[in-house]
Design a protein around this motif. Sequence first.
Motif, PDB file in Angstrom:
ATOM      1  N   GLY A   1      -3.104  -1.199  -1.397  1.00 15.70           N
ATOM      2  CA  GLY A   1      -3.785  -1.003   0.189  1.00 15.70           C
ATOM      3  C   GLY A   1      -4.911  -0.426   0.204  1.00 15.70           C
ATOM      4  O   GLY A   1      -5.484  -0.353  -0.901  1.00 15.70           O
ATOM      5  N   PRO A   2      -5.577  -0.470   1.563  1.00 16.34           N
ATOM      6  CA  PRO A   2      -6.873   0.074   1.495  1.00 16.34           C
ATOM      7  C   PRO A   2      -7.159   1.387   0.551  1.00 16.34           C
ATOM      8  O   PRO A   2      -8.411   1.513   0.071  1.00 16.34           O
ATOM      9  CB  PRO A   2      -6.997   0.521   3.048  1.00 16.34           C
ATOM     10  CG  PRO A   2      -6.124  -0.650   3.708  1.00 16.34           C
ATOM     11  CD  PRO A   2      -4.937  -0.365   2.715  1.00 16.34           C
ATOM     12  N   THR A   3      -6.218   2.618   0.735  1.00 14.12           N
ATOM     13  CA  THR A   3      -6.554   3.760   0.237  1.00 14.12           C
ATOM     14  C   THR A   3      -6.729   3.324  -1.296  1.00 14.12           C
ATOM     15  O   THR A   3      -7.698   4.049  -1.917  1.00 14.12           O
ATOM     16  CB  THR A   3      -5.615   4.683   0.348  1.00 14.12           C
ATOM     17  OG1 THR A   3      -5.226   4.930   1.992  1.00 14.12           O
ATOM     18  CG2 THR A   3      -5.713   6.227  -0.144  1.00 14.12           C
TER      19      THR A   3
ATOM     20  N   GLU B   1       0.756   5.693   6.815  1.00 12.69           N
ATOM     21  CA  GLU B   1       0.107   4.476   7.532  1.00 12.69           C
ATOM     22  C   GLU B   1      -1.147   5.058   8.060  1.00 12.69           C
ATOM     23  O   GLU B   1      -2.066   4.025   8.305  1.00 12.69           O
ATOM     24  CB  GLU B   1       1.511   4.182   8.481  1.00 12.69           C
ATOM     25  CG  GLU B   1       1.149   2.846   9.385  1.00 12.69           C
ATOM     26  CD  GLU B   1       2.123   2.505  10.251  1.00 12.69           C
ATOM     27  OE1 GLU B   1       1.954   1.701  10.975  1.00 12.69           O
ATOM     28  OE2 GLU B   1       3.064   2.970  10.010  1.00 12.69           O
TER      29      GLU B   1
ATOM     30  N   THR C   1       2.768   2.999   1.797  1.00 12.53           N
ATOM     31  CA  THR C   1       3.894   2.974   3.082  1.00 12.53           C
ATOM     32  C   THR C   1       4.132   4.280   3.987  1.00 12.53           C
ATOM     33  O   THR C   1       4.318   4.391   5.109  1.00 12.53           O
ATOM     34  CB  THR C   1       5.217   2.343   2.731  1.00 12.53           C
ATOM     35  OG1 THR C   1       5.794   2.924   1.696  1.00 12.53           O
ATOM     36  CG2 THR C   1       4.999   1.037   2.303  1.00 12.53           C
TER      37      THR C   1
ATOM     38  N   TRP D   1       0.424  -2.190  -4.584  1.00 10.95           N
ATOM     39  CA  TRP D   1       0.464  -0.957  -3.998  1.00 10.95           C
ATOM     40  C   TRP D   1      -1.083  -0.968  -3.603  1.00 10.95           C
ATOM     41  O   TRP D   1      -1.827   0.098  -3.028  1.00 10.95           O
ATOM     42  CB  TRP D   1       0.578  -0.030  -5.013  1.00 10.95           C
ATOM     43  CG  TRP D   1       1.849   0.444  -5.338  1.00 10.95           C
ATOM     44  CD1 TRP D   1       2.885   1.117  -4.651  1.00 10.95           C
ATOM     45  CD2 TRP D   1       2.977  -0.483  -6.158  1.00 10.95           C
ATOM     46  NE1 TRP D   1       4.190   1.105  -5.071  1.00 10.95           N
ATOM     47  CE2 TRP D   1       4.332   0.354  -6.044  1.00 10.95           C
ATOM     48  CE3 TRP D   1       2.573  -1.272  -6.860  1.00 10.95           C
ATOM     49  CZ2 TRP D   1       5.256  -0.204  -6.886  1.00 10.95           C
ATOM     50  CZ3 TRP D   1       3.653  -1.729  -7.888  1.00 10.95           C
ATOM     51  CH2 TRP D   1       5.203  -1.304  -7.856  1.00 10.95           C
TER      52      TRP D   1
ATOM     53  N   GLU E   1      -3.951   4.787   5.755  1.00  7.79           N
ATOM     54  CA  GLU E   1      -4.157   3.376   5.545  1.00  7.79           C
ATOM     55  C   GLU E   1      -5.024   2.728   6.470  1.00  7.79           C
ATOM     56  O   GLU E   1      -5.973   1.818   6.226  1.00  7.79           O
ATOM     57  CB  GLU E   1      -2.841   2.615   5.118  1.00  7.79           C
ATOM     58  CG  GLU E   1      -1.878   2.843   3.936  1.00  7.79           C
ATOM     59  CD  GLU E   1      -2.882   2.450   2.662  1.00  7.79           C
ATOM     60  OE1 GLU E   1      -2.029   1.395   1.978  1.00  7.79           O
ATOM     61  OE2 GLU E   1      -3.684   3.046   2.202  1.00  7.79           O
ATOM     62  N   LYS E   2      -4.577   2.927   7.659  1.00  6.63           N
ATOM     63  CA  LYS E   2      -5.560   2.093   8.556  1.00  6.63           C
ATOM     64  C   LYS E   2      -6.844   2.665   8.873  1.00  6.63           C
ATOM     65  O   LYS E   2      -7.794   2.010   8.986  1.00  6.63           O
ATOM     66  CB  LYS E   2      -4.807   2.489  10.346  1.00  6.63           C
ATOM     67  CG  LYS E   2      -3.358   1.697  10.304  1.00  6.63           C
ATOM     68  CD  LYS E   2      -2.763   1.890  11.708  1.00  6.63           C
ATOM     69  CE  LYS E   2      -1.459   1.141  11.747  1.00  6.63           C
ATOM     70  NZ  LYS E   2      -0.841   1.593  13.209  1.00  6.63           N
TER      71      LYS E   2
ATOM     72  N   GLY F   1       0.839  -1.261  -0.134  1.00  8.15           N
ATOM     73  CA  GLY F   1      -0.132  -0.007   0.064  1.00  8.15           C
ATOM     74  C   GLY F   1       0.856   1.157  -0.013  1.00  8.15           C
ATOM     75  O   GLY F   1       2.065   1.105  -0.521  1.00  8.15           O
TER      76      GLY F   1
ATOM     77  N   GLY G   1      -8.722   1.381   5.745  1.00  6.89           N
ATOM     78  CA  GLY G   1      -8.897  -0.160   6.053  1.00  6.89           C
ATOM     79  C   GLY G   1     -10.110  -0.395   6.950  1.00  6.89           C
ATOM     80  O   GLY G   1     -10.805  -1.324   6.846  1.00  6.89           O
TER      81      GLY G   1
END
Length: 405
Positions: free
Chosen positions: A356-358, A53, A50, A354, A56-57, A48, A60
């Motif tokens: 990740g959640p976002t 963070e 990096t 890449w 992203e949390k 994601g 997610g």
Amino acid sequence: MTDATLPTAQADRIGEIDIIRGFALFGVLWMNVFGMGDFLVPADNIHGLTQMETLEKVVGFLSALLMGGKAQALFSLLFGFGFAIMMDRIGRRGGDGRTIYLRRVLVLLAVGVAHTSLLWAGDILNAYAAMALLLLLTRRWSSGWLLGAGLVLATLLPAAVMIFYQLTTPEGQPPAFVALFEAGAAARWPIVMSHDYPAFVVAMFRTLFVEFYTQPIALSYFGWILGRFMIGSWIYRQGWLQQPERYLTGFAIVAATFIPLGLLTSLRRSMMAGMELEPMPWAQALFRGVAPVAELVQALGYGALIVVLCQLPAVRRFLSGLGSVGQMALTNYLTQSVFFFVFLYGFGFGLLPWMGPTLSLAFTLAVFGLQIVFSRWWLARYAYGPAEWLWRWATYGVKPALKRA
């Protein structure tokens, strides 16, 4: 073909159902991209953003809370609703819809198996088709039996399967299906990110039909799909969505209660973790078994809210893009996997690491936006989506007119 078995006319469509289906399809796309790190490949291989963070949390957390499992629940309810529509309308014309229905489902099964093997191991169509065959057995059940059995399959059966795993798994070890899937994900990673398409086809087929369907957890999966089908069929029998303006107060009450209830139930794990609480070992399976209940309740709340919003002309126009996508649900579901193939896998741009959640959410919004534009353009010229047109042709044995007059 007799009049009794003719396909449903476009004028007979329920607009609210198409909009809800479009919303569910958006959620399915979102969760498929968001969940690839646990399902298709190892989660650790998706890094994601990096440098962001915290973002992203947060994204997610909200992704799982708002849509995790809810879109698939809503989609399943709509499938059962559509089954009841088809059987009821053919029955009212004096026909027997079993042959037409079986042909329709078998075509869907073939499409699902091909989709699984060629593009996306997370295909839901094959399971839907398999459970749709069993759903046919319920067409003459009373409404009480239909709802009761549906609730048992959709809520209690998953809890029972989790209790089975709790009792049969040695302490400190993951359940057998988890260990098998983690090993499979590790083996899939280099294949998904490579250019070896024959190996990819084998891996996709193996993921679903060997690693998953051979495990007891598949019983839970099939059970809650069939249960949700039955609940959707029961909802059709009540007549609420056929005349939604008559039941707006009820829809508003369901939305106002079910959405918060589903959110609070989904939050239980996060709240307990924040308070550093862990359920007793004997209760862990029960806590996991609550998830299907929360998903079903929240999905029903979402559907009720959309029905209420659709009664406001300005809001209905705003949501009409969802209706266009929902009217071409099969076409759009299949083409979502084409986007995966081109943009996420190693055969194309290889962006999966890449996601990740976002970026999963950003990718979903971009793809779904394109699908709204394409669906509007297509339906302005043609009566059915491409896949829907072929599906009707194969189901009824009569080539339907594609172009609009």
